[in-house]
Design a protein around this motif. Structure first.
Motif, mmCIF file in Angstrom:
data_model
loop_
_atom_site.group_PDB
_atom_site.id
_atom_site.type_symbol
_atom_site.label_atom_id
_atom_site.label_comp_id
_atom_site.label_asym_id
_atom_site.label_seq_id
_atom_site.Cartn_x
_atom_site.Cartn_y
_atom_site.Cartn_z
ATOM 1 N N THR A 56 0.825 -1.204 0.000
ATOM 2 C CA THR A 56 0.000 0.000 0.000
ATOM 3 C C THR A 56 0.858 1.253 0.000
ATOM 4 N N ASN A 57 0.269 2.313 -0.507
ATOM 5 C CA ASN A 57 0.923 3.607 -0.486
ATOM 6 C C ASN A 57 -0.157 4.679 -0.410
ATOM 7 N N TYR A 58 0.188 5.800 0.218
ATOM 8 C CA TYR A 58 -0.805 6.841 0.468
ATOM 9 C C TYR A 58 -0.261 8.215 0.131
ATOM 10 N N ALA A 59 -1.160 9.094 -0.259
ATOM 11 C CA ALA A 59 -0.784 10.494 -0.381
ATOM 12 C C ALA A 59 -0.463 11.030 1.008
ATOM 13 N N ASP A 60 0.478 11.958 1.063
ATOM 14 C CA ASP A 60 0.872 12.511 2.365
ATOM 15 C C ASP A 60 -0.315 13.115 3.117
ATOM 16 N N SER A 61 -1.248 13.672 2.367
ATOM 17 C CA SER A 61 -2.373 14.367 2.990
ATOM 18 C C SER A 61 -3.330 13.440 3.735
ATOM 19 N N VAL A 62 -3.252 12.131 3.470
ATOM 20 C CA VAL A 62 -4.184 11.196 4.104
ATOM 21 C C VAL A 62 -3.489 10.152 4.958
ATOM 22 N N LYS A 63 -2.171 10.161 4.979
ATOM 23 C CA LYS A 63 -1.437 9.166 5.767
ATOM 24 C C LYS A 63 -1.848 9.238 7.228
ATOM 25 N N GLY A 64 -2.084 8.059 7.799
ATOM 26 C CA GLY A 64 -2.486 7.986 9.196
ATOM 27 C C GLY A 64 -3.974 8.161 9.410
ATOM 28 N N ARG A 65 -4.699 8.582 8.364
ATOM 29 C CA ARG A 65 -6.152 8.766 8.495
ATOM 30 C C ARG A 65 -6.943 7.801 7.610
ATOM 31 N N PHE A 66 -6.415 7.478 6.451
ATOM 32 C CA PHE A 66 -7.105 6.602 5.501
ATOM 33 C C PHE A 66 -6.402 5.249 5.440
ATOM 34 N N THR A 67 -7.186 4.209 5.192
ATOM 35 C CA THR A 67 -6.638 2.871 5.017
ATOM 36 C C THR A 67 -7.288 2.209 3.811
ATOM 37 N N ILE A 68 -6.460 1.741 2.898
ATOM 38 C CA ILE A 68 -6.948 1.035 1.724
ATOM 39 C C ILE A 68 -6.805 -0.466 1.964
ATOM 40 N N SER A 69 -7.783 -1.215 1.502
ATOM 41 C CA SER A 69 -7.730 -2.669 1.649
ATOM 42 C C SER A 69 -8.477 -3.309 0.477
ATOM 43 N N ARG A 70 -8.332 -4.616 0.373
ATOM 44 C CA ARG A 70 -9.016 -5.325 -0.705
ATOM 45 C C ARG A 70 -9.400 -6.720 -0.234
ATOM 46 N N ASP A 71 -10.430 -7.252 -0.849
ATOM 47 C CA ASP A 71 -10.876 -8.622 -0.626
ATOM 48 C C ASP A 71 -11.014 -9.252 -2.004
ATOM 49 N N ASN A 72 -9.973 -9.934 -2.434
ATOM 50 C CA ASN A 72 -9.972 -10.480 -3.793
ATOM 51 C C ASN A 72 -11.040 -11.556 -3.974
ATOM 52 N N ALA A 73 -11.331 -12.286 -2.931
ATOM 53 C CA ALA A 73 -12.349 -13.337 -3.039
ATOM 54 C C ALA A 73 -13.719 -12.747 -3.364
ATOM 55 N N GLU A 74 -13.951 -11.519 -2.889
ATOM 56 C CA GLU A 74 -15.234 -10.853 -3.124
ATOM 57 C C GLU A 74 -15.150 -9.810 -4.238
ATOM 58 N N ASN A 75 -13.984 -9.671 -4.848
ATOM 59 C CA ASN A 75 -13.784 -8.644 -5.888
ATOM 60 C C ASN A 75 -14.129 -7.247 -5.370
ATOM 61 N N MET A 76 -13.636 -6.951 -4.175
ATOM 62 C CA MET A 76 -13.948 -5.679 -3.533
ATOM 63 C C MET A 76 -12.678 -4.961 -3.106
ATOM 64 N N ALA A 77 -12.751 -3.651 -3.103
ATOM 65 C CA ALA A 77 -11.714 -2.815 -2.519
ATOM 66 C C ALA A 77 -12.401 -1.778 -1.635
#
Length: 118
Positions: A56-77
């Motif tokens: 994962t990688n984040y823009a500096d403006s959102v680091k520590g506040r936003f979290t990206i994740s994915r569930d490949n089994a469900e085809n979701m992010a």
């Protein structure tokens, strides 16, 4: 191929939202997935990315506040957004991208509006 975002809305400063991106018609697990946003009068910017390998990688403006994740089994992010600020107000887009033998496969959702205001 279709990407559909959901979960946007109006939230007060300091609040949280969780955006979802549902993918269909694509082997989601082999794509890198990014969340972008575009505020009125501004260029679209990358907020967060998660690779097919889970990095994962984040823009500096959102680091520590936003979290990206994915569930490949469900085809979701997902994009979990905490401690939201008025400057986070934008249309948020999901993007799935991969390169294969020099050919770029690049798909976008229609966007979901996030408004942070009291």
């Amino acid at each position: 191929v279709q990407l559909v975002e959901s979960g946007g809305g109006l939230v007060q400063p300091g609040g949280s939202l969780r955006l979802s991106c549902a993918a269909s018609g694509v082997i989601f697990s082999i794509y890198d997935v990014g969340w972008y946003r575009q505020a009125p009068g501004k260029q679209r910017e990358l907020v967060a990315v998660i690779t097919s390998g889970g990095s994962t990688n984040y823009a500096d403006s959102v680091k520590g506040r936003f979290t990206i994740s994915r569930d490949n089994a469900e085809n979701m992010a997902y994009l979990q957004m905490n401690s939201l600020k008025p400057e986070d107000t934008a249309v948020y887009y999901c993007n799935a991208i991969r390169l294969n033998l020099g050919i770029k496969f690049d798909y976008w959702g229609q966007g979901t509006q996030v408004t942070v205001s009291s």
